[in-house]
Structures are given as C-alpha cells and as structure tokens.
Design a protein around this motif. Sequence first.
Motif: not given
Length: 126
Positions: A3-10, A15-19, A60-65
């Motif tokens: 299914g389609s999952q919500p995309k991580m926020e840009d 710059p101090s936050s990340f996914s 998902m476009n996460a910063d770290i996998l």
Amino acid sequence: TWGSQPKMEDQTTNPSSFSILSYNILADCYCMPEYFPYTDRRYLEYRYRAPKVVSELREMNADILCLQEVDHFYDYYRGMLKSLGYACIFEAKSNKPDGLVIAWKESRFRLKESHVRSLDRGHDYE
C-alpha cells in the motif's frame, strides 16, 4: 499488500531534524513457500519484491535507513541505494547469507567512523 505509505516530511527546512526508517526487507533466503503458505509464490520471488522495496524506500525518503535481512546487497541494493543518494555500510551475519545495512543521505551526513558489534555469542568485531 504494497500500500501507499505517507512520505517522510522534507527535513531541509529544519537542518537539526532528520528522519530514520527501519525496515526488515525479508531476505530472499527466508522466502520459502512453507513459511508463507497463504502467499502466492510469485510474490515471494526476489525479482518481484526487490523493486517494490526500493520503491518504498524512495517514497519514504528517509534521511537514514536501517535495513534488516538484506541479501543481494552487492549485486542489487548497493547500487540502488547509491542511485537514491545514499551512502551505506553493510555487515553480513555470521554464517548467514543476509545482513544489515545502515544508509544515509550523502547530502546530509558523512561517515566519521564505524564499529561492528556482533550479537552472536563469542564474537565481537571492531
């Protein structure tokens, strides 16, 4: 189902936050029909699942996998992660065909150092 999952926020606006995304991608070596008796065999095939996994990671476009049960790393996932802008490290499990991947967006992070800690009894690698 895929299914389609919500995309991580840009995160570029802060710059101090990340996914971070943790995902067990189910190594090909564990996709035995007897483990998944109600699943159509074609959906267990690596050639079917691998592109879907990459599509999910892209969406998902996460910063770290943090990926578990990764096989086909050198012949598939390493190049696909690179094409998505990730650098990564892979550590194979002891006596197993799969392993773990930690990947990060090269545009946001750089590897300063890494250490491997094995959870197998009697092994500790540095």
